[in-house]
Write a protein that holds these residues in place. Structure first.
Motif, PDB file in Angstrom:
ATOM      1  N   VAL A  76      91.560 -38.628  -7.632  1.00  0.00           N
ATOM      2  CA  VAL A  76      92.375 -38.297  -8.695  1.00  0.00           C
ATOM      3  C   VAL A  76      94.043 -37.554  -8.252  1.00  0.00           C
ATOM      4  O   VAL A  76      94.703 -37.267  -9.057  1.00  0.00           O
ATOM      5  N   LYS A  77      94.111 -37.710  -7.056  1.00  0.00           N
ATOM      6  CA  LYS A  77      95.418 -37.080  -6.553  1.00  0.00           C
ATOM      7  C   LYS A  77      96.513 -38.332  -6.551  1.00  0.00           C
ATOM      8  O   LYS A  77      97.467 -38.171  -6.338  1.00  0.00           O
ATOM      9  N   LYS A  78      95.716 -39.520  -6.655  1.00  0.00           N
ATOM     10  CA  LYS A  78      96.824 -40.675  -6.777  1.00  0.00           C
ATOM     11  C   LYS A  78      96.868 -41.471  -8.095  1.00  0.00           C
ATOM     12  O   LYS A  78      95.992 -40.974  -8.946  1.00  0.00           O
ATOM     13  N   PRO A  79      98.183 -41.887  -8.384  1.00  0.00           N
ATOM     14  CA  PRO A  79      98.332 -42.639  -9.604  1.00  0.00           C
ATOM     15  C   PRO A  79      97.086 -43.470 -10.035  1.00  0.00           C
ATOM     16  O   PRO A  79      96.305 -44.189  -9.077  1.00  0.00           O
ATOM     17  N   ILE A  80      96.716 -43.767 -11.376  1.00  0.00           N
ATOM     18  CA  ILE A  80      95.953 -44.522 -11.593  1.00  0.00           C
ATOM     19  C   ILE A  80      95.808 -46.016 -11.203  1.00  0.00           C
ATOM     20  O   ILE A  80      94.998 -46.840 -11.237  1.00  0.00           O
ATOM     21  N   GLU A  81      97.299 -46.671 -11.239  1.00  0.00           N
ATOM     22  CA  GLU A  81      97.460 -47.869 -10.886  1.00  0.00           C
ATOM     23  C   GLU A  81      97.707 -48.063  -9.306  1.00  0.00           C
ATOM     24  O   GLU A  81      97.751 -49.270  -8.734  1.00  0.00           O
ATOM     25  N   ASP A  82      97.169 -47.106  -8.375  1.00  0.00           N
ATOM     26  CA  ASP A  82      97.216 -47.034  -7.228  1.00  0.00           C
ATOM     27  C   ASP A  82      96.135 -48.232  -6.727  1.00  0.00           C
ATOM     28  O   ASP A  82      95.134 -48.348  -7.128  1.00  0.00           O
ATOM     29  N   PRO A  83      96.530 -49.206  -5.701  1.00  0.00           N
ATOM     30  CA  PRO A  83      95.532 -50.100  -5.256  1.00  0.00           C
ATOM     31  C   PRO A  83      94.291 -49.675  -4.947  1.00  0.00           C
ATOM     32  O   PRO A  83      93.231 -50.527  -4.903  1.00  0.00           O
ATOM     33  N   SER A  84      94.054 -48.399  -4.456  1.00  0.00           N
ATOM     34  CA  SER A  84      92.641 -47.924  -4.073  1.00  0.00           C
ATOM     35  C   SER A  84      91.842 -47.766  -5.358  1.00  0.00           C
ATOM     36  O   SER A  84      90.746 -47.735  -5.160  1.00  0.00           O
ATOM     37  N   HIS A  85      92.328 -48.030  -6.494  1.00  0.00           N
ATOM     38  CA  HIS A  85      91.694 -47.789  -7.683  1.00  0.00           C
ATOM     39  C   HIS A  85      91.323 -49.223  -8.348  1.00  0.00           C
ATOM     40  O   HIS A  85      90.645 -49.428  -9.574  1.00  0.00           O
ATOM     41  N   ASP A  86      91.514 -50.256  -7.664  1.00  0.00           N
ATOM     42  CA  ASP A  86      91.481 -51.835  -8.131  1.00  0.00           C
ATOM     43  C   ASP A  86      89.902 -51.895  -8.665  1.00  0.00           C
ATOM     44  O   ASP A  86      89.674 -52.428  -9.721  1.00  0.00           O
ATOM     45  N   LEU A  87      88.930 -51.249  -7.945  1.00  0.00           N
ATOM     46  CA  LEU A  87      87.575 -51.461  -8.218  1.00  0.00           C
ATOM     47  C   LEU A  87      87.315 -50.670  -9.518  1.00  0.00           C
ATOM     48  O   LEU A  87      86.574 -51.294 -10.437  1.00  0.00           O
ATOM     49  N   ALA A  88      87.826 -49.475  -9.524  1.00  0.00           N
ATOM     50  CA  ALA A  88      87.372 -48.727 -10.745  1.00  0.00           C
ATOM     51  C   ALA A  88      88.105 -49.200 -11.989  1.00  0.00           C
ATOM     52  O   ALA A  88      87.571 -49.352 -13.147  1.00  0.00           O
ATOM     53  N   ARG A  89      89.322 -49.831 -11.761  1.00  0.00           N
ATOM     54  CA  ARG A  89      89.837 -50.562 -13.091  1.00  0.00           C
ATOM     55  C   ARG A  89      89.213 -51.607 -13.623  1.00  0.00           C
ATOM     56  O   ARG A  89      89.345 -52.164 -14.749  1.00  0.00           O
ATOM     57  N   ARG A  90      88.315 -52.196 -12.619  1.00  0.00           N
ATOM     58  CA  ARG A  90      87.890 -53.426 -12.988  1.00  0.00           C
ATOM     59  C   ARG A  90      86.331 -53.250 -13.530  1.00  0.00           C
ATOM     60  O   ARG A  90      85.498 -54.292 -13.804  1.00  0.00           O
ATOM     61  N   THR A  91      85.991 -51.944 -13.430  1.00  0.00           N
ATOM     62  CA  THR A  91      84.336 -51.567 -13.588  1.00  0.00           C
ATOM     63  C   THR A  91      84.331 -51.596 -15.103  1.00  0.00           C
ATOM     64  O   THR A  91      84.559 -50.302 -15.528  1.00  0.00           O
ATOM     65  N   SER A  92      83.442 -52.146 -15.830  1.00  0.00           N
ATOM     66  CA  SER A  92      82.936 -52.112 -16.927  1.00  0.00           C
ATOM     67  C   SER A  92      81.565 -51.425 -16.950  1.00  0.00           C
ATOM     68  O   SER A  92      80.718 -51.849 -16.380  1.00  0.00           O
ATOM     69  N   LEU A  93      81.581 -50.229 -17.806  1.00  0.00           N
ATOM     70  CA  LEU A  93      80.490 -49.325 -17.431  1.00  0.00           C
ATOM     71  C   LEU A  93      79.481 -49.859 -19.016  1.00  0.00           C
ATOM     72  O   LEU A  93      79.938 -49.097 -19.937  1.00  0.00           O
ATOM     73  N   ASP A  94      78.264 -50.255 -19.061  1.00  0.00           N
ATOM     74  CA  ASP A  94      77.563 -50.571 -20.069  1.00  0.00           C
ATOM     75  C   ASP A  94      77.332 -49.410 -21.177  1.00  0.00           C
ATOM     76  O   ASP A  94      77.527 -49.381 -22.159  1.00  0.00           O
TER      77      ASP A  94
END
Length: 269
Positions: A76-94
């Motif tokens: 949460v100290k990095k921007p949401i578009e940071d490459p380290s968040h690629d997985l989270a941004r692609r994760t759809s939670l049922d």
């Protein structure tokens, strides 16, 4: 066939509604576990240090939703578009999706521009001929925290809401002067009304805060409602999670004054 097909459709919707109720119940259990451990509910959304991004209330709940691995991928100290968040941004939670809604796993958040007349955020395309600027692709969610009876995206920074999930501010169960049983925590909203997310937002995004929280404004499933209002594809109403953890179906015809009261933490006379 004319008799059978409507019955099958109704049975399928009943099953989807049960699933939706179960998802909200899981979120409620996670909320209470978080409160037990942290002595508060999560903030509605929390700015990263440079105030470029904000992370939603569902992120701190991930360890309590059996998602510790996903939680460890989010800094949460990095921007949401940071490459380290690629997985989270692609994760759809049922568990963050209503099976009755017609939704895509992700959506694109576009840049919003400040309207000089009233300070509101509007789409780039609405005030200029240039195409809107894509900011970040985010995972979709149908469940949004209750901000209260004000619009969370009415200004930047957001106004002080009167509900349970606020900007950069936590609430505690002791703040619920109406009692946990009579205070709304989380409600549904369709993707068609405004795409929402469990993860977080770029603060430059169109209707940014409304992607994480919802408001009790014009009523439920109101065709003239603000984008922040609650809605669902369940016939006749919306499922809500309440402060004590129970889930109930609130009708489209709910008395608006009573609905507003349920959305507020404190009794306002």
């Amino acid at each position: 066939m004319a008799l059978l097909l409507p019955a099958l459709g109704a049975a399928r919707e009943a099953s989807r509604r049960v699933q939706c109720t179960s998802h909200l119940h899981q979120i409620g259990v996670a909320m209470h576990n978080h409160h037990d451990v942290r002595r508060s509910l999560p903030a509605g959304w929390t700015f990263k240090p440079t105030a470029e991004s904000a992370y939603g209330w569902a992120v701190p709940l991930l360890p309590f939703l059996e998602q510790p691995g996903l939680f460890s991928q989010i800094d949460v100290k990095k921007p949401i578009e940071d490459p380290s968040h690629d997985l989270a941004r692609r994760t759809s939670l049922d568990m963050m999706l209503c099976p009755s809604d017609i939704s895509e796993p992700t959506f694109m958040l576009y840049e919003g521009d400040e309207d000089e007349d009233d300070g509101h955020l509007a789409t780039t395309a609405a005030i200029a001929s240039d195409p809107p600027v894509a900011l970040v692709e985010l995972p979709t969610a149908n469940y949004v925290g209750t901000f209260g009876t004000l619009e969370a995206d009415d200004s930047v920074p957001a106004p002080l809401g009167d509900g349970a999930f606020l900007e950069n501010k936590v609430t505690r169960f002791r703040d619920f002067s109406r009692g946990l049983t009579h205070t709304l925590l989380v409600g549904e909203r369709t993707m068609a009304q405004v795409p929402s997310t469990w993860l977080g937002i770029s603060l430059q995004g169109e209707d940014a805060a409304a992607r994480i929280v919802g408001s009790a404004l014009e009523g439920i499933n109101n065709p003239f409602a603000d984008e922040a209002d609650h809605s669902s594809r369940h016939p006749g109403g919306v499922n809500f999670l309440w402060g004590d953890g129970h889930v109930s179906f609130v009708s489209n015809s709910v008395d608006l004054r009573e609905y507003h009261q349920w959305s507020q933490l404190r009794i306002i006379r």
